[in-house]
Design an enzyme around this catalytic site. Structure first.
Site, mmCIF file in Angstrom:
data_model
loop_
_atom_site.group_PDB
_atom_site.id
_atom_site.type_symbol
_atom_site.label_atom_id
_atom_site.label_comp_id
_atom_site.label_asym_id
_atom_site.label_seq_id
_atom_site.Cartn_x
_atom_site.Cartn_y
_atom_site.Cartn_z
ATOM 1 N N TYR A 1 0.368 12.112 5.688
ATOM 2 C CA TYR A 1 1.347 11.860 4.839
ATOM 3 C C TYR A 1 1.848 12.931 3.746
ATOM 4 C CZ TYR A 1 -2.550 10.351 1.820
ATOM 5 O OH TYR A 1 -3.490 10.377 1.022
ATOM 6 N N CYS A 2 1.078 14.222 3.839
ATOM 7 C CA CYS A 2 1.183 15.179 2.785
ATOM 8 C C CYS A 2 2.492 15.828 2.953
ATOM 9 C CB CYS A 2 0.112 16.246 2.932
ATOM 10 S SG CYS A 2 0.359 17.260 1.591
ATOM 11 N N CYS B 1 9.998 21.304 -9.715
ATOM 12 C CA CYS B 1 9.402 20.041 -9.767
ATOM 13 C C CYS B 1 8.524 20.286 -8.591
ATOM 14 C CB CYS B 1 10.034 18.728 -9.778
ATOM 15 S SG CYS B 1 9.095 17.159 -9.422
ATOM 16 N N ASP B 2 7.379 19.710 -8.502
ATOM 17 C CA ASP B 2 6.695 20.013 -7.169
ATOM 18 C C ASP B 2 7.042 19.256 -6.083
ATOM 19 O OD1 ASP B 2 5.412 17.530 -8.291
ATOM 20 O OD2 ASP B 2 3.595 17.687 -7.131
ATOM 21 N N SER C 1 -8.880 12.782 -5.018
ATOM 22 C CA SER C 1 -7.990 12.041 -4.109
ATOM 23 C C SER C 1 -8.884 11.075 -3.158
ATOM 24 C CB SER C 1 -6.950 13.139 -3.248
ATOM 25 O OG SER C 1 -6.381 13.810 -3.868
#
Length: 438
Positions: free
Chosen positions: A30-31, A297-298, A131
């Site tokens: 999902y990254c 923004c990231d 994580s």
């Protein structure tokens, strides 16, 4: 390089540093960041070099008029850079601190942590975010290594090493289509694993149309692509938060800190929030890539949101640029009328713009995909947050909500208990000989 010394910015801001860019030793399904490698095609050396690193540290500290400057190191996977890189980080920070307190947060998958890493992180007081998506069968559903192998056991080993060395750590859990449907199993696992501070991040991604050069659709772009199979369902997201909150508010207040609940209480208490996704505006949380490129923004690391490069323009000038100010104000200005009339607007403010690709019931664009889930959650917690905010204003502990909840639960149970049933107060007596005695 920019030779001028940056002037302090009027307001503080935060930059997530990605010194390895998108390079990672995992291949999480999902990254959203792994595909950023395509932005820098032809790059072979992904580590942020020392000239960029020192320029970032110098400008980041020097451009903020705040007593403590907080750095966040992320990726990709920052441990791939090795310990020497972060020894230089600490060295450069000490060189440019100018009397200010410097704090470091470090987000990792924990796979490469060993005794040397943990001794360093403890010595330098790094706050580590690990994580982990819950117990193994949920975590390993998506968080696999480059060979497709499960990672749960290696992550748990890393967490054990952090605890062994006394490193302060919290957990970051991505909430996806699968683990969202097992909220108590996820929460109880994290609590028992020793996480005293828990962050839940809902995954919402859209698969881009075939003609685009990227796998995932750009954030906020209505009508482009379809929601991915791993994205959390809005109703499941609301149920996930409400279910965990109901357990937390009865037994864990003051013992386990859940970011989503903490910032909600902040909103009920002050009318403001420190978490960007719930702020009225945004734009004060940016991302810097390995080569010094600064993005809005990231979640907006796309060419159109590149502000510039810190080796060419001072960091503060990029942060305060008209482009970035407009980006931040758009969070408020583009909010649909449906949201502006919502009773929980003060707590939500439309959440993150990247997720605003749905339409309101009357057809207006810009509704957050997760709206239904957030509205359920914020409505559900209102009485509890109102009570805790009142306790804080009276200089009493918000944990008093647990006793308040026990009494509420007892009273609710009494309305349905028969005279010969066990008394809901837990005395062991029948209702007629205890709280139901006339």
């Amino acid at each position: 390089m920019t030779p001028s010394v940056p002037q302090p910015s009027v307001a503080g801001y935060h930059v997530i540093a990605k010194p390895t860019g998108p390079i990672c030793n995992l291949d999480c399904r999902y990254c959203f960041y792994l595909e950023k490698e395509r932005l820098y095609q032809g790059t072979s050396a992904w580590a942020m070099d020392d000239s960029v690193l020192e320029a970032f540290i110098r400008d980041y500290i020097g451009s903020q008029n705040v007593p403590a400057v907080s750095f966040t190191w992320q990726g990709g996977e920052p441990t791939l850079l090795g310990l020497d890189f972060f020894r230089r980080v600490v060295e450069f920070q000490a060189r440019h601190a100018a009397g200010r307190r410097v704090e470091n947060a470090f987000q990792t998958n924990a796979i490469l942590l060993d005794d040397n890493w943990c001794a360093f992180l403890a010595k330098e007081s790094f706050l580590v975010g690990v994580s982990i998506d819950g117990p193994s069968r949920l975590h390993d559903r998506h968080r696999v290594d480059r060979g497709g192998h499960p990672t749960f056991d290696r992550v748990m080993r890393g967490m054990e090493l952090l605890a062994k060395h006394g490193v302060a750590f919290n957990t970051v859990t991505v909430v996806h289509r699968d683990n969202a449907r097992e909220p108590l199993e996820v929460y109880r696992f994290l609590r028992e694993a020793g996480s005293g501070f828990i962050q839940f991040i809902p995954i919402v991604e859209r698969v881009a149309p075939p003609e685009e050069s990227q796998d995932l659709a750009s954030p906020g772009a209505e009508g482009r692509g379809h929601v991915s199979a791993w994205s959390v369902d809005p109703a499941d997201w609301g149920s996930f938060l409400c279910t965990i909150f109901d357990e937390w508010v009865r037994r864990d207040v003051g013992r386990v800190f859940v970011q989503m609940f903490d910032v909600a209480l902040e909103s009920w208490l002050t009318g403001r929030t420190s978490l960007c996704i719930f702020g009225e505006t945004c734009g004060r949380a940016l991302a810097i890539e390995h080569n010094g490129d600064l993005y809005s923004c990231d979640h907006y690391v796309y060419p159109e949101f590149r502000l510039g490069n810190i080796t060419e323009t001072p960091l503060a000038a990029l942060v305060e640029s008209p482009q970035q100010v407009a980006f931040g104000d758009a969070k408020r200005d583009a909010l649909p009328a449906f949201c502006r009339q919502c009773p929980v607007l003060f707590a939500c403010h439309g959440e993150c713009p990247k997720n605003r690709f749905a339409r309101t019931p009357d057809g207006e664009a810009g509704l957050n995909y997760l709206c239904a889930g957030y509205k359920r959650f914020f409505t559900h917690i209102d009485p509890h947050m109102t009570f805790m905010a009142a306790e804080l204003r009276a200089q009493r502990a918000p944990a008093n909500v647990m006793a308040w909840m026990r009494e509420r639960d007892r009273q609710a149970a009494m309305t349905t208990a028969g005279r010969n049933d066990p008394c809901p107060c837990g005395s062991g007596l029948k209702v007629k000989k205890c709280c139901g005695r006339s």
